[in-house]
Design a protein around this motif. Structure first.
Motif, PDB file in Angstrom:
ATOM      1  N   SER A 140       0.863  -1.087   0.046  1.00 30.70           N
ATOM      2  CA  SER A 140      -0.108   0.120   0.011  1.00 30.70           C
ATOM      3  C   SER A 140       0.845   1.093  -0.056  1.00 30.70           C
ATOM      4  N   TRP A 141       0.260   2.199  -0.776  1.00 29.44           N
ATOM      5  CA  TRP A 141       1.059   3.490  -0.633  1.00 29.44           C
ATOM      6  C   TRP A 141       0.029   4.392  -0.124  1.00 29.44           C
ATOM      7  N   THR A 142       0.284   4.913   1.115  1.00 26.42           N
ATOM      8  CA  THR A 142      -0.970   5.465   1.834  1.00 26.42           C
ATOM      9  C   THR A 142      -1.066   7.089   1.506  1.00 26.42           C
ATOM     10  N   GLY A 143      -2.348   7.747   1.629  1.00 26.26           N
ATOM     11  CA  GLY A 143      -2.510   8.878   1.908  1.00 26.26           C
ATOM     12  C   GLY A 143      -1.686   9.932   2.288  1.00 26.26           C
ATOM     13  N   THR A 144      -1.036   9.507   3.484  1.00 25.63           N
ATOM     14  CA  THR A 144      -0.145  10.082   4.201  1.00 25.63           C
ATOM     15  C   THR A 144       1.319   9.910   3.749  1.00 25.63           C
ATOM     16  N   GLY A 145       1.517   9.246   2.524  1.00 26.03           N
ATOM     17  CA  GLY A 145       2.715   9.154   1.969  1.00 26.03           C
ATOM     18  C   GLY A 145       3.666   8.190   2.549  1.00 26.03           C
ATOM     19  N   HIS A 146       3.105   7.037   3.048  1.00 26.80           N
ATOM     20  CA  HIS A 146       3.739   5.899   3.797  1.00 26.80           C
ATOM     21  C   HIS A 146       3.682   4.782   2.553  1.00 26.80           C
ATOM     22  N   PHE A 147       4.904   3.921   2.446  1.00 26.78           N
ATOM     23  CA  PHE A 147       4.943   2.723   1.605  1.00 26.78           C
ATOM     24  C   PHE A 147       4.689   1.451   2.666  1.00 26.78           C
ATOM     25  N   LEU A 148       3.846   0.716   2.395  1.00 28.78           N
ATOM     26  CA  LEU A 148       3.899  -0.391   3.642  1.00 28.78           C
ATOM     27  C   LEU A 148       3.606  -1.732   2.849  1.00 28.78           C
ATOM     28  N   ILE A 149       4.366  -2.789   3.271  1.00 26.34           N
ATOM     29  CA  ILE A 149       4.417  -4.249   2.747  1.00 26.34           C
ATOM     30  C   ILE A 149       3.091  -4.710   3.802  1.00 26.34           C
ATOM     31  N   ASP A 150       2.116  -5.325   3.025  1.00 31.04           N
ATOM     32  CA  ASP A 150       0.919  -5.771   3.914  1.00 31.04           C
ATOM     33  C   ASP A 150       0.915  -7.190   4.220  1.00 31.04           C
ATOM     34  N   GLY A 151       1.518  -7.896   3.219  1.00 29.79           N
ATOM     35  CA  GLY A 151       1.498  -9.418   3.588  1.00 29.79           C
ATOM     36  C   GLY A 151       1.861 -10.025   2.413  1.00 29.79           C
ATOM     37  N   ALA A 152       1.473 -11.438   2.286  1.00 24.27           N
ATOM     38  CA  ALA A 152       1.338 -12.437   1.181  1.00 24.27           C
ATOM     39  C   ALA A 152       0.366 -13.412   1.323  1.00 24.27           C
ATOM     40  N   LYS A 153       0.071 -13.883  -0.059  1.00 23.71           N
ATOM     41  CA  LYS A 153      -1.241 -14.977  -0.076  1.00 23.71           C
ATOM     42  C   LYS A 153      -0.742 -16.126  -0.919  1.00 23.71           C
ATOM     43  N   LEU A 154      -1.265 -17.233  -0.823  1.00 26.67           N
ATOM     44  CA  LEU A 154      -1.049 -18.375  -1.561  1.00 26.67           C
ATOM     45  C   LEU A 154      -2.644 -18.850  -1.982  1.00 26.67           C
TER      46      LEU A 154
END
Length: 301
Positions: A140-154
């Motif tokens: 995610s790249w948030t409206g407050t300017g933060h780049f986040l790694i959210d997880g993974a899926k199989l």
């Protein structure tokens, strides 16, 4: 391949650099060696791939220019089409919410408004009835300017063979996700996605009655169906309407004002080996985002 539940944050310093670089890499992979270049058929295929890459880059720029970010890793209706045995593919999902909810769904969660969510989806055809997939990384790249790694899926998708050639087709997809606690309120979650559809001439009618789970009992299963109606003008071009809902838990459906109800208009362009889907969605309830943009870029190896 997608749903319209599970909301998050996102935004941006220079997202063009982040998003366009994968398209550039994919476009370059359309070169298959000197022998292929000498073939007029391969040359046509390369030119087609380059054209699709340009469409994809334009679509990404359109998302960015619109201030676009969205609140799920994947917004897609599954049509039971899978990779042939031994075939590998990559899909890049990006969704942006230019006008969305300004409060997260849970404490510490991502705020949907002005957030870009996405994920590369890696898939491999095992048999003509089974495809395995990996979503990595969710971001995610948030409206407050933060780049986040959210997880993974199989993912494991089981379908009737050669669904695209059948009038009636069906299948089921299972997903297991491992989440950051700002993406989902639980570390593990899952999805059960039945797939039922009809090809009636150029018209596609598809339903995905999705059940989401946080593994806390049958009553807490969340009902979030998706459906698609599309018209295929040719083997390459299609337009359609997609509807994504979230009614809440099976043991306690939410009132209408708290349900998610979002309708997308979509355009698909399919070519070998690169395809693009662009969509614009509008939410009709207070619990939905007013405007969502989505893009799916696919490449078959």
């Amino acid at each position: 391949m997608g749903k319209e539940t599970g909301d998050r944050l996102g935004r941006r310093p220079q997202p063009a650099m982040l998003l366009i670089s994968p398209v550039t890499v994919l476009a370059k992979t359309t070169y298959h060696g000197g022998a292929a270049i000498r073939s007029s058929r391969a040359f046509t295929r390369r030119r087609s791939s380059e054209a699709i890459a340009n469409v994809a880059a334009g679509g990404i720029a359109w998302l960015i220019a619109a201030g676009a970010f969205a609140q799920t890793d994947e917004i897609q209706v599954y049509d039971a089409t899978i990779n042939a045995p031994g075939q590998f593919s990559l899909e890049l999902h990006n969704n942006y919410t230019p006008i969305g909810r300004k409060q997260p769904d849970f404490e510490g969660g991502i705020t949907p408004n002005h957030t870009l969510n996405g994920v590369p989806e890696w898939a491999y055809g095992v048999t003509d009835w089974l495809e395995l997939g990996l979503y990595l990384p969710l971001y995610s790249w948030t409206g407050t300017g933060h780049f986040l790694i959210d997880g993974a899926k199989l993912r494991a998708e089981f379908v009737v063979p050669h669904a695209q050639q059948r009038s009636f087709f069906y299948g089921i997809n299972f997903e297991l996700s491992f989440n950051a606690l700002y993406w989902e309120p639980t570390r593990e979650a899952g999805e059960i996605r039945p797939i039922v559809g009809l090809h009636i001439g150029p018209v596609d009618l598809i339903a995905n009655p999705i059940l989401d789970t946080s593994f806390q009992g049958l009553g807490t299963l969340d009902f979030a169906p998706a459906a698609r109606v599309a018209y295929n003008f040719s083997e390459s071009w299609a337009v359609g309407l997609e509807h994504y809902s979230d009614y809440g838990q099976l043991n306690r459906f939410e009132p209408l004002s708290r349900q998610r109800q979002t309708l997308f208009t979509v355009v698909d362009y399919k070519a070998d080996p690169l395809s693009v889907e662009l969509g614009v969605g509008h939410g009709f309830t207070a619990a939905s985002d007013a405007l969502v943009l989505k893009m799916i870029l696919s490449y078959d190896f």
